[in-house]
Design a protein around this motif. Sequence first.
Motif, PDB file in Angstrom:
ATOM      1  N   ARG A 152      91.425  30.908  50.639  1.00  0.00           N
ATOM      2  CA  ARG A 152      90.178  31.491  50.133  1.00  0.00           C
ATOM      3  C   ARG A 152      89.483  32.179  51.294  1.00  0.00           C
ATOM      4  O   ARG A 152      89.214  31.563  52.313  1.00  0.00           O
ATOM      5  N   ARG A 153      89.195  33.486  51.090  1.00  0.00           N
ATOM      6  CA  ARG A 153      88.494  34.237  52.144  1.00  0.00           C
ATOM      7  C   ARG A 153      86.998  34.213  51.873  1.00  0.00           C
ATOM      8  O   ARG A 153      86.554  34.570  50.786  1.00  0.00           O
ATOM      9  N   TYR A 154      86.219  33.811  52.893  1.00  0.00           N
ATOM     10  CA  TYR A 154      84.766  33.728  52.739  1.00  0.00           C
ATOM     11  C   TYR A 154      84.065  34.982  53.259  1.00  0.00           C
ATOM     12  O   TYR A 154      82.879  35.182  53.004  1.00  0.00           O
ATOM     13  N   LEU A 155      84.778  35.801  54.002  1.00  0.00           N
ATOM     14  CA  LEU A 155      84.244  37.066  54.514  1.00  0.00           C
ATOM     15  C   LEU A 155      85.399  38.061  54.561  1.00  0.00           C
ATOM     16  O   LEU A 155      86.568  37.667  54.464  1.00  0.00           O
ATOM     17  N   ASN A 156      85.042  39.333  54.734  1.00  0.00           N
ATOM     18  CA  ASN A 156      86.081  40.323  55.008  1.00  0.00           C
ATOM     19  C   ASN A 156      85.744  40.951  56.364  1.00  0.00           C
ATOM     20  O   ASN A 156      85.269  42.084  56.439  1.00  0.00           O
ATOM     21  N   LEU A 157      85.947  40.171  57.423  1.00  0.00           N
ATOM     22  CA  LEU A 157      85.562  40.653  58.756  1.00  0.00           C
ATOM     23  C   LEU A 157      86.453  41.797  59.216  1.00  0.00           C
ATOM     24  O   LEU A 157      86.052  42.584  60.064  1.00  0.00           O
ATOM     25  N   PHE A 158      87.664  41.873  58.685  1.00  0.00           N
ATOM     26  CA  PHE A 158      88.528  43.013  59.040  1.00  0.00           C
ATOM     27  C   PHE A 158      87.800  44.308  58.683  1.00  0.00           C
ATOM     28  O   PHE A 158      87.693  45.231  59.498  1.00  0.00           O
ATOM     29  N   LYS A 159      87.261  44.335  57.461  1.00  0.00           N
ATOM     30  CA  LYS A 159      86.545  45.530  56.999  1.00  0.00           C
ATOM     31  C   LYS A 159      85.257  45.737  57.804  1.00  0.00           C
ATOM     32  O   LYS A 159      84.979  46.840  58.286  1.00  0.00           O
ATOM     33  N   THR A 187      85.924  46.711  61.465  1.00  0.00           N
ATOM     34  CA  THR A 187      86.449  48.086  61.510  1.00  0.00           C
ATOM     35  C   THR A 187      85.301  49.082  61.335  1.00  0.00           C
ATOM     36  O   THR A 187      85.181  50.066  62.086  1.00  0.00           O
ATOM     37  N   ARG A 188      84.430  48.787  60.360  1.00  0.00           N
ATOM     38  CA  ARG A 188      83.294  49.694  60.101  1.00  0.00           C
ATOM     39  C   ARG A 188      82.390  49.764  61.341  1.00  0.00           C
ATOM     40  O   ARG A 188      81.957  50.839  61.751  1.00  0.00           O
ATOM     41  N   ALA A 189      82.115  48.612  61.952  1.00  0.00           N
ATOM     42  CA  ALA A 189      81.223  48.573  63.122  1.00  0.00           C
ATOM     43  C   ALA A 189      81.829  49.345  64.294  1.00  0.00           C
ATOM     44  O   ALA A 189      81.133  50.119  64.967  1.00  0.00           O
ATOM     45  N   VAL A 190      83.124  49.148  64.524  1.00  0.00           N
ATOM     46  CA  VAL A 190      83.766  49.833  65.666  1.00  0.00           C
ATOM     47  C   VAL A 190      83.791  51.343  65.417  1.00  0.00           C
ATOM     48  O   VAL A 190      83.525  52.143  66.324  1.00  0.00           O
ATOM     49  N   LYS A 191      84.046  51.724  64.154  1.00  0.00           N
ATOM     50  CA  LYS A 191      84.053  53.165  63.827  1.00  0.00           C
ATOM     51  C   LYS A 191      82.680  53.777  64.085  1.00  0.00           C
ATOM     52  O   LYS A 191      82.569  54.886  64.610  1.00  0.00           O
ATOM     53  N   SER A 192      81.636  53.045  63.691  1.00  0.00           N
ATOM     54  CA  SER A 192      80.272  53.554  63.917  1.00  0.00           C
ATOM     55  C   SER A 192      80.000  53.703  65.401  1.00  0.00           C
ATOM     56  O   SER A 192      79.385  54.687  65.847  1.00  0.00           O
ATOM     57  N   TYR A 193      80.422  52.720  66.188  1.00  0.00           N
ATOM     58  CA  TYR A 193      80.215  52.757  67.639  1.00  0.00           C
ATOM     59  C   TYR A 193      80.923  53.960  68.250  1.00  0.00           C
ATOM     60  O   TYR A 193      80.334  54.721  69.031  1.00  0.00           O
ATOM     61  N   VAL A 194      82.195  54.148  67.857  1.00  0.00           N
ATOM     62  CA  VAL A 194      82.972  55.287  68.380  1.00  0.00           C
ATOM     63  C   VAL A 194      82.244  56.588  68.059  1.00  0.00           C
ATOM     64  O   VAL A 194      82.049  57.450  68.926  1.00  0.00           O
ATOM     65  N   SER A 195      81.801  56.676  66.815  1.00  0.00           N
ATOM     66  CA  SER A 195      81.120  57.894  66.380  1.00  0.00           C
ATOM     67  C   SER A 195      79.815  58.099  67.157  1.00  0.00           C
ATOM     68  O   SER A 195      79.496  59.223  67.586  1.00  0.00           O
TER      69      SER A 195
END
Length: 272
Positions: free
Chosen positions: A240-247, A250-258
Amino acid sequence: MLTPKKEYKKITTNSLQEMKQNGEKISMLTAYDYTLAKIVDGAGIDIILVGDSASNVMAGHETTLPITLNEIIYHASSVVRAINRCLVVVDMPFGSYQGNSKEALFNAVRIMKETGGHSVKLEGGSEIIESIERILTAGIPVMGHLGLTPQSIYKFGTYTVRAKEEEEAEKLIADARLLEKTGCFAIVLEKVPAKLAKKVAESVSIPIIGIGAGPNVDGQVLVLHDMLGMTHEFNPRFLRRYLNLFKDITRAVKSYVSDVKSNDFPNEKEQY
Ligand code: KIV
């Protein structure tokens, strides 16, 4: 949120025994580093397992076999520095306890001395009983591990459900009884039919902590990175997954790169 039947300031092997007797389920998760262990302990987990799954999750190996004693000691000592309340169980790596019980004791003592952990976990039943007996003579608490034992992956050939057949199921129950009689304080039971797991939990008085073993056992364990959704390629039915930290990561790192590329970071308030 369910309130525990009794408040424990510190979890010991005795607390776990008491939980089984009182019908309170035991919560257990893996952790391999200081920062996550601090969060997990602070959130009220009963047991942290410094699992040899660090071999997969932290180091990217395909199996748990390559992790070394020194590596597990590094992970475990980081975890122990973070915790206040939970019991810390440290996996003995493949090759550190099979075959030679004197070496097993030597290695278990190293784990206890160099990490400050509270107990060790070994995979297997009657085949490794001499090592378990010898480790116990030093006063080191031992947790067993039956069912799917990932250190034996090359013997099994697959990670599928174990003990579906009568013969293997009978050996598993006999091994659980043997581990209890020898003095193990608990047993992890991995990936076996729920009906069999219930029978095992009813056959022994020590706690049975399941992973992929259904609800009728005394507690549950998951790999932290799996339940937080960091490892998105691993999708067994029991998870059972309680979070989707992969997503999220990934979103946070993409924002940082941008933000770096566009010169949006750092802004005026983020500089000296
Ligand atoms: O190493 C590990 O994470 C484990 C759990 C799967 C119980 O042994």
